[in-house]
Structures are given as structure tokens and as C-alpha cells.
Scaffold this motif. Structure first.
Motif, short mmCIF file in Angstrom:
data_model
loop_
_atom_site.label_atom_id
_atom_site.label_comp_id
_atom_site.label_asym_id
_atom_site.label_seq_id
_atom_site.Cartn_x
_atom_site.Cartn_y
_atom_site.Cartn_z
N ILE A 112 0.83 -1.22 0.00
CA ILE A 112 0.00 0.00 0.00
C ILE A 112 0.86 1.26 0.00
N ASN A 113 2.15 1.10 -0.30
CA ASN A 113 3.06 2.24 -0.42
C ASN A 113 3.15 3.09 0.84
N ALA A 152 6.95 2.27 5.29
CA ALA A 152 7.49 1.91 6.61
C ALA A 152 8.73 1.03 6.52
N PRO A 184 2.64 -3.46 7.50
CA PRO A 184 1.31 -3.54 8.10
C PRO A 184 0.34 -4.44 7.33
N VAL A 185 0.67 -4.78 6.10
CA VAL A 185 -0.26 -5.61 5.32
C VAL A 185 0.37 -6.96 4.94
FE1 SF4 Z 1 4.65 -1.69 1.05
FE2 SF4 Z 1 4.70 -3.08 3.32
FE3 SF4 Z 1 6.79 -1.55 2.64
FE4 SF4 Z 1 4.49 -0.42 3.42
S1 SF4 Z 1 5.85 -1.70 4.67
S2 SF4 Z 1 5.78 0.17 1.64
S3 SF4 Z 1 3.00 -1.86 2.54
S4 SF4 Z 1 6.05 -3.37 1.53
#
Ligand code: SF4
Ligand code: SF4
Length: 111
Positions: free
Chosen positions: A10-11, A14, A85-86
Motif C-alpha cells: 500500500i506504499n 514503513a 502492516p499488510v
Molecule cells: Fe509496502 Fe509493506 Fe513496505 Fe508499506 S511496509 S511500503 S506496505 S512493503
């Protein structure tokens, strides 16, 4: 093996600052082997690690498999998997590496 990011990303961004090898880049960004590593021009390799390479993905974050060590030498667990988070950072079963391979990769990247 390296970690890969699936299309569920979801960009949020993190994961990027958590990577000890700077193996994670935002979609559309150019990347270099020298980013976050000790590789320099003239290192014992047959390419210039300071040259920019084209992004692998344009719409989501991506991981450079040549730079991912599963965080070996820095953390006990892959930090991107921990923080996402996903849960879209997953093991890339097409790029299997042994622990010894990963330790050698870490030594190669950081001298
Ligand atoms: Fe994508 Fe997960 Fe990185 Fe967020 S933490 S940018 S959702 S890969
Ligand atoms: Fe970076 Fe570690 Fe994730 Fe590999 S597992 S991309 S080294 S944070």
C-alpha cells in the motif's frame, strides 16, 4: 533467500528506512548497489556499484535481491516482514540462499 514485496503493497513506506542494506526502494526510484553499502567504484567487482539502475517496479515498493540478506548480521528477523502492516513482504522462493550464502552476501556488501 531474499524477500519480495507483493502487489498488496500500500506504499506506506514503513519498510524502507528499516532495511540495513538499503535494499528497498520506492516504486519508480532508481537504485544503486552502493546505496547503504560499503561498495565503491574500484571495489573488487566487475561493475561500477555507484551507477544508477532503473526501477524494478513503478507503482509499489520493491526489493533488490542482490542486496537483501534477510537482515543477517544486523537483526534476528527480516525487518521488512516485521514492520509491514499488510504482510506483503514475503520469502522469495525463486531465490533460495543458504545461511552461509547470506552471511557471504552481507560480508560482500559491507566489507
Ligand atoms: Fe509496502 Fe509493506 Fe513496505 Fe508499506 S511496509 S511500503 S506496505 S512493503
Ligand atoms: Fe532489507 Fe532485511 Fe527486508 Fe532484506 S529482509 S529487504 S535486508 S529489511
Amino acid at each position: 533467500m531474499s524477500i519480495k514485496i507483493t502487489n498488496d503493497c500500500i506504499n506506506c513506506g514503513a519498510c524502507e528506512p528499516e532495511c540495513p542494506n538499503k535494499a528497498i526502494y520506492e516504486g519508480g526510484k532508481k537504485w544503486r548497489m552502493s546505496d547503504g553499502t560499503s561498495l565503491k567504484k574500484g571495489s573488487n567487482i566487475n561493475y561500477d556499484p555507484t551507477l544508477f539502475n532503473n526501477p524494478i517496479k513503478n507503482n509499489i515498493y520493491f526489493i533488490i535481491k542482490e542486496k537483501c540478506t534477510e537482515c543477517i548480521g544486523f537483526y534476528d528477523e527480516p525487518q521488512c516482514i516485521e514492520i509491514c502492516p499488510v504482510n506483503c513482504c514475503i520469502l522469495d522462493k525463486k531465490n533460495i540462499e543458504t545461511k552461509k550464502d547470506l552471511i557471504n552476501k552481507k560480508l560482500f556488501l559491507h566489507g
